[in-house]
Motif scaffolding. Sequence first.
Motif, PDB file in Angstrom:
ATOM      1  N   HIS A  99      -3.293  -3.033   7.854  1.00 28.00           N
ATOM      2  CA  HIS A  99      -2.275  -4.219   7.144  1.00 28.00           C
ATOM      3  C   HIS A  99      -2.441  -3.569   5.896  1.00 28.00           C
ATOM      4  CE1 HIS A  99      -2.149  -6.447  10.620  1.00 28.00           C
ATOM      5  NE2 HIS A  99      -3.078  -6.618  10.781  1.00 28.00           N
ATOM      6  N   ARG A 153       0.967  -8.091   6.307  1.00 33.60           N
ATOM      7  CA  ARG A 153       1.683  -7.886   7.804  1.00 33.60           C
ATOM      8  C   ARG A 153       2.877  -7.214   7.847  1.00 33.60           C
ATOM      9  NH1 ARG A 153      -2.632 -10.175   7.860  1.00 33.60           N
ATOM     10  NH2 ARG A 153      -4.556 -10.131   9.188  1.00 33.60           N
ATOM     11  N   TYR A 156       3.542  -4.551  11.090  1.00 33.66           N
ATOM     12  CA  TYR A 156       2.746  -5.078  11.960  1.00 33.66           C
ATOM     13  C   TYR A 156       3.720  -6.020  12.554  1.00 33.66           C
ATOM     14  CZ  TYR A 156      -0.345  -7.071  15.615  1.00 33.66           C
ATOM     15  OH  TYR A 156      -0.976  -8.005  16.969  1.00 33.66           O
TER      16      TYR A 156
END
Length: 251
Positions: A99, A153, A156
């Motif tokens: 992150h 994020r 991700y």
Amino acid sequence: MTLPRTPSFRLDGRRALVTGASRGIGLGCAVALAEAGAHVVLAARGTDALEEAVAEMRAEGWSAEAQALDVTDLEAQAAFFAAQDPFDCLVNSAGLARHSAALDTDPGDFDAVMSVNLRAAYFLATNAARDMPEGGSIVQISSQMGHVGGLDRAVYCASKHGVEGMTKAMAQEFGPRGIRVNSLCPTFIRTPLTEPTFADPEKRAWIMSKIKLPRVAEVEDIMGAVVFLCSPASAMVTGTGLLVDGGWTSG
């Protein structure tokens, strides 16, 4: 009158592969499928933790074996599947998170996350599907972050939104062969990997502000869901993401 009967949640006689199975969510999935009657192959890069898990599972009377596998090595993936009997179920729990703010994203971190979360997941599904019999089930362990965004994020979320897209497309392609493809999308699950996050009062407060239920999630919370998605009980469920997020994405 003939009463309907609930389809079975049992997996007796079925072979299941669980990747990322050495700890956390992957281990929980492996235990759940074995407890439901499947023979489970637990796969991860290292075998020490896998062998310990398999020994404990066998002591419970369940059927399990350990296999070393680096899912990012596509040649090793192909060789692994070529050496195995077909699987009735694939649960891919191998994943990686790095992150950072989007403006600070390191290209190496981007490539590493995409290699595990998307590229490896894609080819695990296609390799498993080639010989998977009718009635088979492919489950990608995705995330609530495959349905929403999150601070720091971006990478991700991009990888997990990609998983959601390929799940829908593969469900359409594999459906005529009787193979179902779904994702299981948990919220933050308390595991050794996430313990530092829960130990941070600010981050824990953020998590609890998003979850509508009055507690954090445990590994056990995903175990029934994965059995459902792999079993005949979900025979008409395909191309969808099953959110186990405590209401995070409800608004």
